[in-house]
Design an enzyme around this catalytic site. Structure first.
Site, PDB file in Angstrom:
ATOM      1  N   ASN A  12       0.825  -1.202   0.000  1.00 10.18           N
ATOM      2  CA  ASN A  12       0.000   0.000   0.000  1.00 10.18           C
ATOM      3  C   ASN A  12       0.860   1.252   0.000  1.00 10.18           C
ATOM      4  O   ASN A  12       2.028   1.215   0.433  1.00 10.18           O
ATOM      5  CB  ASN A  12      -0.889   0.079   1.256  1.00 10.18           C
ATOM      6  CG  ASN A  12      -2.013  -0.932   1.261  1.00 10.18           C
ATOM      7  OD1 ASN A  12      -2.521  -1.324   0.212  1.00 10.18           O
ATOM      8  ND2 ASN A  12      -2.411  -1.350   2.445  1.00 10.18           N
ATOM      9  N   ALA A 250       2.066  -1.680  11.890  1.00 11.35           N
ATOM     10  CA  ALA A 250       3.048  -2.607  11.298  1.00 11.35           C
ATOM     11  C   ALA A 250       3.880  -3.376  12.311  1.00 11.35           C
ATOM     12  O   ALA A 250       4.758  -4.143  11.909  1.00 11.35           O
ATOM     13  CB  ALA A 250       3.980  -1.890  10.316  1.00 11.35           C
ATOM     14  N   ALA A 251       3.612  -3.234  13.593  1.00 13.18           N
ATOM     15  CA  ALA A 251       4.407  -3.987  14.578  1.00 13.18           C
ATOM     16  C   ALA A 251       4.278  -5.490  14.347  1.00 13.18           C
ATOM     17  O   ALA A 251       5.270  -6.229  14.407  1.00 13.18           O
ATOM     18  CB  ALA A 251       3.978  -3.625  15.994  1.00 13.18           C
ATOM     19  N   GLY A 252       3.059  -5.952  14.085  1.00 13.90           N
ATOM     20  CA  GLY A 252       2.867  -7.381  13.822  1.00 13.90           C
ATOM     21  C   GLY A 252       3.532  -7.833  12.543  1.00 13.90           C
ATOM     22  O   GLY A 252       4.063  -8.941  12.463  1.00 13.90           O
ATOM     23  N   ASP A 253       3.537  -6.965  11.537  1.00 16.90           N
ATOM     24  CA  ASP A 253       4.189  -7.299  10.270  1.00 16.90           C
ATOM     25  C   ASP A 253       5.694  -7.417  10.456  1.00 16.90           C
ATOM     26  O   ASP A 253       6.329  -8.359   9.946  1.00 16.90           O
ATOM     27  CB  ASP A 253       3.900  -6.217   9.221  1.00 16.90           C
ATOM     28  CG  ASP A 253       2.413  -5.912   9.082  1.00 16.90           C
ATOM     29  OD1 ASP A 253       1.605  -6.828   9.289  1.00 16.90           O
ATOM     30  OD2 ASP A 253       2.083  -4.751   8.770  1.00 16.90           O
TER      31      ASP A 253
END
Length: 309
Positions: A12, A250-253
């Site tokens: 994105n 985006a921490a999980g990514d």
């Protein structure tokens, strides 16, 4: 295990607004700071993995607008193989509108655009990349049939597949049973199991319920608390690193990307999760999705401080 991390997923352009607080419905909050950055859960994972020291390839779709070339150029700048990023005609690249409050919490609206055009046929065209993977990562920001196809093709090729169930949606038992690793946060875990994730006992029950669906390993991220790991002969909470959160986008990514790299490097599972916890902790101290992903030297430096075990 040696080789590259291949991520099949979304990309994105993020239009980001940092505000003193998140507005209520119908309310205007002024005093914000604006930035255009790059995001998308798949591209975030790929960038997180590349900066964590991995050799990475990305499989995805962009539009034929001005943003498409920018997305590809940004991935290339991080050394990511973009040969299998496909340009779709007559559609916009994926776009996200993100508001972040002073406490780091966010609200996000996404227009998938070209990400919704990523089909099983595209994945087949990228078979060469998947065949050369040490770990395949994917997520739920692309069509469900494509996720299922990635998992099935990974099984056919004998490659371990890591699914990050984000955003949360139903996944077939057949796909879950083929996974080497299922990565979820508390909300996603509750979505899949219908069980609350509050107490320590809840965490253990939910992780066991998820493993019973078939994945070899379940990694349940718990924000600042760290991540709970359930695998054959392993049940453990790997503590998080105390930091002041600026933006949790985006921490999980980043966690998934770093975890994939650590596993490819042959680290034991709990050590690999600790490495991922460190990467995610650094990421929340910065604004933006891909701008927040830390370099390998930064992760190693945080781990070297001896916090925590």
């Amino acid at each position: 295990m040696a080789g590259r991390v291949v991520v099949v997923g979304s990309s994105n352009v993020d239009l980001l607004m940092k505000t003193p607080r998140l507005p209520k419905v119908g309310e205007t909050v002024t005093g914000g700071v604006f930035a255009q950055v790059f995001g998308g859960k798949g591209a975030n994972q790929a960038v997180g993995a590349a900066r964590a020291g991995g050799e990475v390839a990305f499989v995805g779709c962009v539009g034929d607008d001005a943003y498409g070339g920018q997305v590809i150029g940004s991935l290339k700048a991080d050394g990511i193989d973009t040969r299998f990023v496909f340009e779709e005609k007559g559609v916009a690249s994926g776009t996200a509108l993100i508001m972040v409050g002073a406490d780091g919490r966010n609200c996000i609206a996404v227009a998938p655009g070209a990400n919704g055009r990523l089909t099983p046929a595209h994945v087949d065209r990228a078979r060469e990349a998947l065949a050369g993977a040490a770990v395949i990562g994917t997520l739920c920001e692309i069509p469900p049939e494509t996720v299922d196809h990635v998992i099935a093709l990974g099984a056919e090729l004998g490659k371990p597949v890591m699914l990050n169930l984000a955003p949360a949606r139903a996944v077939s038992d057949a796909s879950l049973a083929r996974l080497a690793c299922l990565a979820v946060n508390e909300t996603e875990a509750e979505f899949l199991t219908g069980l609350p994730v509050e107490s320590e006992r809840d965490v253990e029950k939910v992780a066991d319920a998820l493993r019973a669906r078939g994945p070899g390993t379940v990694v349940l991220t718990l924000g600042a608390r760290g991540a709970y790991v359930a695998a054959e002969g392993v049940r453990a909470l790997v503590p998080g690193f105390p930091v002041a959160a600026v933006d949790t986008t985006a921490a999980g990514d980043v966690h998934c990307g770093a975890l994939a790299v650590a596993l490819v490097e042959g680290r034991p599972l709990l050590e690999a999760v600790r490495f991922a916890n460190a990467a995610a902790a650094i990421s929340v101290t910065r604004l933006g999705a891909q701008p927040s992903a830390p370099a390998r030297a930064e992760i190693d430096a945080l781990l070297g401080r001896g916090l925590p075990r």
